[in-house]
Write an enzyme that holds these catalytic residues in place. Structure first.
Site, short mmCIF file in Angstrom:
data_model
loop_
_atom_site.label_atom_id
_atom_site.label_comp_id
_atom_site.label_asym_id
_atom_site.label_seq_id
_atom_site.Cartn_x
_atom_site.Cartn_y
_atom_site.Cartn_z
CG ASN A 53 -0.15 27.01 22.74
OD1 ASN A 53 0.54 26.93 21.72
ND2 ASN A 53 -1.07 27.95 22.89
CG HIS A 139 1.17 37.51 23.54
ND1 HIS A 139 0.08 38.02 24.21
CD2 HIS A 139 0.75 36.34 23.00
CE1 HIS A 139 -0.94 37.19 24.10
NE2 HIS A 139 -0.57 36.17 23.36
CD GLU A 185 6.33 36.91 23.40
OE1 GLU A 185 6.35 35.78 22.90
OE2 GLU A 185 5.57 37.81 23.03
CB SER A 189 3.56 33.13 20.93
OG SER A 189 3.23 34.40 20.45
CG ASP A 214 5.16 36.34 28.21
OD1 ASP A 214 5.12 35.18 28.66
OD2 ASP A 214 4.23 36.87 27.58
CG HIS A 217 4.90 29.92 23.74
ND1 HIS A 217 3.90 29.06 23.36
CD2 HIS A 217 4.39 31.17 23.66
CE1 HIS A 217 2.82 29.76 23.03
NE2 HIS A 217 3.10 31.04 23.21
CE LYS A 248 -0.01 30.19 25.55
NZ LYS A 248 0.34 31.61 25.56
C1 PLP Z 1 -0.52 32.75 25.47
C2 PLP Z 1 0.38 33.90 25.79
C3 PLP Z 1 0.03 34.86 26.73
C4 PLP Z 1 -1.33 34.89 27.33
O1 PLP Z 1 -1.52 33.93 28.29
P1 PLP Z 1 -3.00 33.40 28.59
O2 PLP Z 1 -2.88 32.70 29.87
O3 PLP Z 1 -3.40 32.57 27.43
O4 PLP Z 1 -3.85 34.65 28.71
C5 PLP Z 1 0.96 35.81 27.06
N1 PLP Z 1 2.16 35.87 26.47
C6 PLP Z 1 2.52 34.99 25.52
C7 PLP Z 1 3.86 35.10 24.88
C8 PLP Z 1 1.64 33.99 25.14
O5 PLP Z 1 1.98 33.14 24.18
#
Ligand code: PLP
Length: 414
Positions: A53, A139, A185, A189, A214, A217, A248
């Site tokens: 990522n 997620h 999101e 993801s 969120d 990505h 990421k």
């Molecule tokens: C990776 C991810 C998370 C978690 O984040 P981390 O910092 O890895 O704990 C949360 N939401 C989504 C959509 C993700 O892809």
């Protein structure tokens, strides 16, 4: 007696493992010998990495290293305590301010991880008697946090605006005193597609709900200076709670919640994952701040341009019409077939993970191909050739390369 030979726990564990294995769902860890980059060494072999990522290639950027080392000299490594005790160092405040400036919000608060940001924030905002409405492909941390909150949960099929509206209508009519929180999101993801944010904002405003978005990505990848999809769609001001991660595209570690200053002050007082956890090492915070600075700079623009060029190069080779992000899933379906295809690609020197239940719904196992700005044209072309060869040996018909669609069950783990 050696507690490790205690057979009742081991019996339980071993039979659990046997069951996982028999369903083709056994997961194992495999360490890289060296940094996270396009060419990685695993078990002594060089592999082309299509699973990271680290979309902009910042994880190994020399400026992040320099920033972390300078911060190490200034502040040491471990932060020694939680933020509210004595673990707030200058680097943490500088990072929070840099995030707010980058996201153009009045305030921001950094967390140890995205998982911690969700687990701290969602139950701080909603509780028993409230309603949380979330996308089915959300997620695991969003699902877990919503469950932990004790709020009533309603799930809508992936990106289904009609069903989102009917849940909102129901919540507003049946629970007029409740807080209503919509969770989604911006880029999903495991599917790599985008949420219809403008329409979602219009709906949540019509029914008096709040929006938790969120951008894990999307940050660094989409929007002006990489600010995310809400920025690209011009509706960031309408999203009350904006989450993003620093591990990421930003190549560091941690996450943030960006929004109003009351939100920040409230989370400092109520987000349990923030309050009861040691703050991240200051050098990590400094590296994150440097990554944000790069993402927002002309260098960030050229890395994004390179990344999108790579995405556009790979999409026709996978029969994908318009990739919406740096995540290009190749749907396989069967769990074992996905694992076998991934194993065959590994033999050929490509690191492309099989993603299966419980990360995605049963029967929707896939290869999750991710691209970065650091991939070369030849890397992408050789992956496409290997992928066609590897999936075609499995079936007589042409390889089934398709975007996945909505899935039947709520994910239970990441
Ligand atoms: C990776 C991810 C998370 C978690 O984040 P981390 O910092 O890895 O704990 C949360 N939401 C989504 C959509 C993700 O892809």
């Amino acid at each position: 007696m050696n507690p490790h030979s205690d057979c009742s726990l081991d019996k339980f564990l071993l039979s659990g493992l046997e069951e996982i294995d028999s369903r083709g769902l056994m997961r194992r860890l495999s360490a890289l010998d060296g940094p996270q980059q396009t060419r990685v060494i695993q078990n002594g072999r060089e592999l082309l990495n299509f699973s990271s990522n680290d979309y902009l290639g910042l994880a190994t950027h020399p400026a992040l290293k320099t920033a972390a080392m300078a911060e190490w000299e200034r502040s040491g490594f471990g932060s020694g305590a939680s933020r509210l005790i004595c673990g707030t160092l200058a680097a943490h405040e500088e990072l929070d301010n840099a995030i707010a400036e980058f996201k153009q919000t009045p305030a921001a608060l950094s967390f140890s991880s995205g998982y911690a940001a969700a687990m701290g924030t969602i139950p701080a905002i909603c509780g028993t008697g409230d309603v949380i409405i979330l996308d089915k492909l959300s997620h695991a941390c969003l699902v877990d946090a919503s469950r932990l909150s004790g709020a009533l949960l309603r799930v809508f099929p992936h990106n289904d605006l009609c069903k989102l509206e009917s849940h909102l209508k129901w919540a507003a009519a049946k629970h007029p005193a409740a807080k209503i929180l919509v969770i989604a999101e911006s880029v999903y993801s495991m599917d790599g597609d985008r949420a219809p944010l403008r329409e979602m904002v219009e709906l949540k405003e019509r029914y008096g709900a709040w929006f938790f978005l969120d951008e894990a990505h999307a940050v660094g990848v989409i929007g002006r200076q990489g600010r995310g999809l809400a920025d690209e769609e011009g509706i960031a001001d309408h999203i009350e709670i904006q989450m993003g991660t620093l591990g990421k595209a930003l190549g560091s570690h941690g996450a943030y919640i960006a929004g109003g200053s009351a939100l920040r002050r409230f989370l400092i007082n109520r987000a349990r994952s923030f309050i009861f956890s040691t703050s991240p090492p200051a050098p990590v915070a400094a590296a994150s701040r440097k990554a944000i600075e790069i993402a927002a700079s002309p260098e960030g623009d050229s890395l994004r341009a390179k990344l999108w060029e790579n995405i556009q190069r790979l999409q026709p080779l996978l029969s994908i019409k318009a990739a919406a992000s740096a995540i290009l899933p190749v749907l396989i379906g069967n769990e074992s077939a996905a694992v076998e295809t991934s194993a065959r690609l590994l033999e050929l020197g490509f690191l492309v993970p099989a993603i299966r239940f419980p990360t995605v719904a049963k029967g929707s196992a896939r290869l999750r191909v991710t691209l970065t700005a650091s991939h070369a044209r030849s890397d992408i072309e050789s992956l496409a050739r290997a992928l066609h060869g590897s999936t075609a040996t499995k079936q007589d018909s042409p390889p089934h390369l398709a975007r996945s669609t909505g899935e039947p069950s709520l994910p239970t783990a990441g």
